[in-house]
Design a protein around this motif. Sequence first.
Motif: not given
Length: 68
Positions: A44-51
């Motif tokens: 999964h993407a980490g917190p804020g990673e995709v942003l």
Amino acid sequence: MAEDILSNYQHIINTFTFVMGSRGVFEFRVNDELLFSKKQLGRHAGPGEVLALFKELIGPVVEPYPQS
């Protein structure tokens, strides 16, 4: 993830489509450019990673939407 992007960059997004694959697999693309793939990375993407990836793509010229 979607909330992060929409709340920060709603002023530059004309269309936002969120499509989930099977087994929770998803990809995040902007103008057909792949920014994140759960399938390829196996996580999964980490917190804020995709942003952060989105911010990197659009560059520092585009400021986030002012929060009240």
